[in-house]
Enzyme design. Sequence first.
Site, PDB file in Angstrom:
ATOM      1  CD  GLU A  71      28.367   5.671  14.430  1.00  0.00           C
ATOM      2  OE1 GLU A  71      28.176   5.290  13.280  1.00  0.00           O
ATOM      3  OE2 GLU A  71      27.538   6.318  15.085  1.00  0.00           O
TER       4      GLU A  71
ATOM      5  CB  CYS B 281      35.850  12.094  11.105  1.00  0.00           C
ATOM      6  SG  CYS B 281      34.434  12.954  11.771  1.00  0.00           S
TER       7      CYS B 281
ATOM      8  CB  CYS C 276      25.012  15.068  19.669  1.00  0.00           C
ATOM      9  SG  CYS C 276      25.397  16.836  19.550  1.00  0.00           S
TER      10      CYS C 276
ATOM     11  CB  CYS D 138      21.567  20.089  14.350  1.00  0.00           C
ATOM     12  SG  CYS D 138      22.724  21.055  15.345  1.00  0.00           S
TER      13      CYS D 138
ATOM     14  CB  CYS E 249      22.723  16.355  12.754  1.00  0.00           C
ATOM     15  SG  CYS E 249      24.055  15.278  13.299  1.00  0.00           S
TER      16      CYS E 249
ATOM     17  CB  CYS F  45      28.971  15.673   7.808  1.00  0.00           C
ATOM     18  SG  CYS F  45      30.612  16.292   7.872  1.00  0.00           S
TER      19      CYS F  45
HETATM   20  N1  SAH Z   1      28.694  19.468  16.858  1.00  0.00           N
HETATM   21  C1  SAH Z   1      29.753  19.910  16.019  1.00  0.00           C
HETATM   22  C2  SAH Z   1      30.524  18.807  15.315  1.00  0.00           C
HETATM   23  C3  SAH Z   1      29.746  17.688  14.685  1.00  0.00           C
HETATM   24  S1  SAH Z   1      28.851  17.999  13.211  1.00  0.00           S
HETATM   25  C4  SAH Z   1      29.210  20.912  15.008  1.00  0.00           C
HETATM   26  O1  SAH Z   1      28.009  21.102  14.932  1.00  0.00           O
HETATM   27  O2  SAH Z   1      30.005  21.559  14.336  1.00  0.00           O
HETATM   28  C5  SAH Z   1      30.042  18.281  11.967  1.00  0.00           C
HETATM   29  C6  SAH Z   1      29.487  19.018  10.747  1.00  0.00           C
HETATM   30  O3  SAH Z   1      28.555  18.210  10.042  1.00  0.00           O
HETATM   31  C7  SAH Z   1      28.743  20.287  11.100  1.00  0.00           C
HETATM   32  O4  SAH Z   1      29.179  21.345  10.298  1.00  0.00           O
HETATM   33  C8  SAH Z   1      27.292  19.953  10.779  1.00  0.00           C
HETATM   34  O5  SAH Z   1      26.591  21.102  10.427  1.00  0.00           O
HETATM   35  C9  SAH Z   1      27.448  18.995   9.644  1.00  0.00           C
HETATM   36  N2  SAH Z   1      26.296  18.112   9.453  1.00  0.00           N
HETATM   37  C10 SAH Z   1      25.476  17.608  10.376  1.00  0.00           C
HETATM   38  N3  SAH Z   1      24.541  16.818   9.819  1.00  0.00           N
HETATM   39  C11 SAH Z   1      24.785  16.819   8.502  1.00  0.00           C
HETATM   40  C12 SAH Z   1      24.205  16.159   7.403  1.00  0.00           C
HETATM   41  N4  SAH Z   1      23.179  15.323   7.549  1.00  0.00           N
HETATM   42  N5  SAH Z   1      24.718  16.388   6.168  1.00  0.00           N
HETATM   43  C13 SAH Z   1      25.783  17.183   6.017  1.00  0.00           C
HETATM   44  N6  SAH Z   1      26.405  17.800   7.031  1.00  0.00           N
HETATM   45  C14 SAH Z   1      25.905  17.634   8.255  1.00  0.00           C
END
Ligand code: SAH
Length: 394
Positions: A119, A132, A139, A143, A146, A370
Amino acid sequence: MLTLNALRFQIRVKWEPLASNVRMWEMSERLNLTGCSVNELIEFVGSFGEQAYRGRQIFAAIQHRRLKNFGEMTDVPKALRERLNALATVSTLTVESRYVSEDGTRRFLMKTQDNLPVETVFIPEEHRDTICFSSQSGCPLQCTFCLTAQLGLLRSLSAGEIVEQIIIALNDVYGVGVQPPRGTNLVGMGAGEPFLNFEELMKALRVMADPQGLFIVPNRVTVSTAGVVPRILELAEIPDRPHLAISLGAPTDKQRNELMPINKKWPLDELLAACKEFEKTLKAGEKFTFEYVLLDGVNDSDEHARQLANLLNRHDMHAKVNLIPHNPADPLPYRPSPAERVTQFQSILESKGVRSFVRRPRGRDIFAACGQLAARRETNPIPSNIDPVMAQVS
Ligand code: SAH
């Protein structure tokens, strides 16, 4: 995807008169030239007797003219185009669906040759565009906030697959090869953990920085990591590097272990010690930020704000914090913090000398924000073969 070394071997094999059927079968896998630097292309065409300028021509055709097949490279002799076609490719991703948000953001859902989702999100802004990109399909990090985590790791993307995402997005928005009217910034914040695919990521960034190609220099790129400490330290040694962002998500080990299990491997003190090392190497104009996703009633209390400020102050970190309101997605058990909470959280950080900024979510309605990238197909896609100019006005 083949590496250049593997291809060198195969070219040698092909030119051997006694090549077996098995070896010929192996030839069906083609090298993705989109991930090659100009020098690699010169070496590649040189391996079958072509001069260096042909390599440069092909590099410009892929990276500057953004052509997606050899047939369109009409400045290259037909015989060479045919040979290239037999050995290599410049197109490995296919756009499956494309979604356009009310705010102009576009999400591209693509498939790799082995059918895995990739994506990419295009975000238009007043003075620049931001793309982006994803570094992995799925992944491996888990987390809890996410959506991409729910896919698990499918595989890491090659440098060519990373570069191709940017070419596809630019061609779709502006037309094939048309120079974007505004600058293009990149963020490595799509699916995946970029620092678990470090070499291919850095290779893609080097290819994209070439002035004869896309010419997107590291200074226009931000890469975000959940905290892969050894790679933060490695990046600190690299002079020509992208900006760095670190996803914190929680101010204590106890909570971060729950929300971002990578914390069990590299806990906060270790992570922030690496950040401090990195900070010492910052050059003028270089940006280094923390990201903190705000989850209603989970990590957004006054106490969390104080803990976060104390953590950063204890490590003598000067970096700014980007507060990201949570982007909700159905199966995730979280809600975004209310606006007053965000303001209050921010003012506590400020009162303790920590600068912060609230990031405006983009493309939430099309699952492009994000943490929402997980190959979702619910919203109405706009066919990917739509006239790009018409798409701009729709
Ligand atoms: N793996 C990397 C890059 C991808 S996530 C990382 O963790 O930095 C990019 C950003 O999106 C990260 O800061 C993550 O904390 C944030 N993120 C993930 N899920 C989210 C969500 N549901 N809402 C808002 N931000 C989110």
